[in-house]
Design a protein around this motif. Sequence first.
Motif, short mmCIF file in Angstrom:
data_model
loop_
_atom_site.label_atom_id
_atom_site.label_comp_id
_atom_site.label_asym_id
_atom_site.label_seq_id
_atom_site.Cartn_x
_atom_site.Cartn_y
_atom_site.Cartn_z
N ILE A 259 -10.63 38.81 14.15
CA ILE A 259 -11.52 39.62 12.55
C ILE A 259 -10.56 39.75 12.26
CG2 ILE A 259 -12.97 40.25 11.62
CD1 ILE A 259 -15.09 40.13 14.79
N ALA A 260 -9.60 40.65 11.63
CA ALA A 260 -8.48 41.51 11.24
C ALA A 260 -7.73 40.13 10.51
CB ALA A 260 -7.95 42.91 11.89
N GLU A 261 -6.79 39.44 11.90
CA GLU A 261 -5.97 38.78 11.19
C GLU A 261 -7.05 37.82 10.32
OE1 GLU A 261 -3.69 34.31 13.65
OE2 GLU A 261 -4.03 36.86 13.95
N ARG A 262 -8.52 37.15 10.35
CA ARG A 262 -9.23 35.90 9.63
C ARG A 262 -9.31 36.73 8.25
NH1 ARG A 262 -14.21 35.13 13.12
NH2 ARG A 262 -15.08 33.56 11.26
N LEU A 263 -10.20 38.09 8.25
CA LEU A 263 -9.69 39.08 7.05
C LEU A 263 -8.58 38.62 5.74
CD1 LEU A 263 -11.94 41.73 8.01
CD2 LEU A 263 -12.12 39.74 6.20
N SER A 264 -6.92 39.08 7.01
CA SER A 264 -6.21 38.68 5.80
C SER A 264 -5.41 37.85 5.80
CB SER A 264 -5.04 39.50 7.64
OG SER A 264 -5.28 40.56 8.06
N ARG A 265 -5.94 36.48 6.16
CA ARG A 265 -5.60 35.18 5.19
C ARG A 265 -6.92 35.01 5.01
NH1 ARG A 265 -6.13 33.67 11.54
NH2 ARG A 265 -7.91 32.79 11.09
N GLY A 266 -8.12 35.58 4.66
CA GLY A 266 -8.74 35.54 3.35
C GLY A 266 -10.12 35.23 3.09
N GLU A 267 -10.46 34.84 4.80
CA GLU A 267 -11.59 34.35 5.17
C GLU A 267 -12.49 35.43 4.70
OE1 GLU A 267 -12.87 33.15 9.08
OE2 GLU A 267 -10.55 32.67 9.85
N ASP A 268 -13.45 34.66 3.63
CA ASP A 268 -14.57 35.44 3.15
C ASP A 268 -16.09 36.19 4.40
OD1 ASP A 268 -15.95 33.38 3.55
OD2 ASP A 268 -17.80 32.95 2.24
N ILE A 269 -16.50 37.17 3.62
CA ILE A 269 -17.44 38.29 4.92
C ILE A 269 -19.10 37.52 3.61
CG2 ILE A 269 -17.86 40.68 4.49
CD1 ILE A 269 -15.35 41.63 4.13
N LEU A 270 -19.79 37.15 4.74
CA LEU A 270 -21.47 36.76 5.11
C LEU A 270 -22.07 38.20 5.38
CD1 LEU A 270 -23.78 35.13 4.13
CD2 LEU A 270 -24.14 34.98 6.43
#
Length: 145
Positions: A32-43
């Motif tokens: 999840i941290a990697e995905r957030l670092s790549r710019g995925e948005d949060i719901l």
Amino acid sequence: MTIRLRAHHLLCLLTYVGKGYSPAFTVNYDAIAERLSRGEDILLVSGPDDICAPLLDGADPHCRNENVVERDRLAACDVGDLLALPIQPGVRLDLDAAILARMRQAFSVGGVRKACGGCEWSELCGAIAVGGFAETKVQRSVLQD
């Protein structure tokens, strides 16, 4: 894709360095941290989220406890006030470099830590903040945004 997060995990992600409740929890959170670092948005969601997922199979997972729901409420108020955004289920948030830096700065001076009261990770998170958030897993640079 979108990452589903409950409100207090907006604070937890600020100091996450790869420690957690179990190996499965840590592997999941690292992804999840990697995905957030790549710019995925949060719901934003109410109740257990993508970070909680590995804990849900256990007996009486703490992520359903009333004190955790209260952490969500407190975090939603603090982060919402800081960002001047509604922090409630159904809202989408782009955790860009500026928002991440603003949240970390507020966290480091105690401005958004009401939800951290009584958390077993609070001391570790405080030390990470004092250390300038070194080695945290969620990183965004201006160049990524």
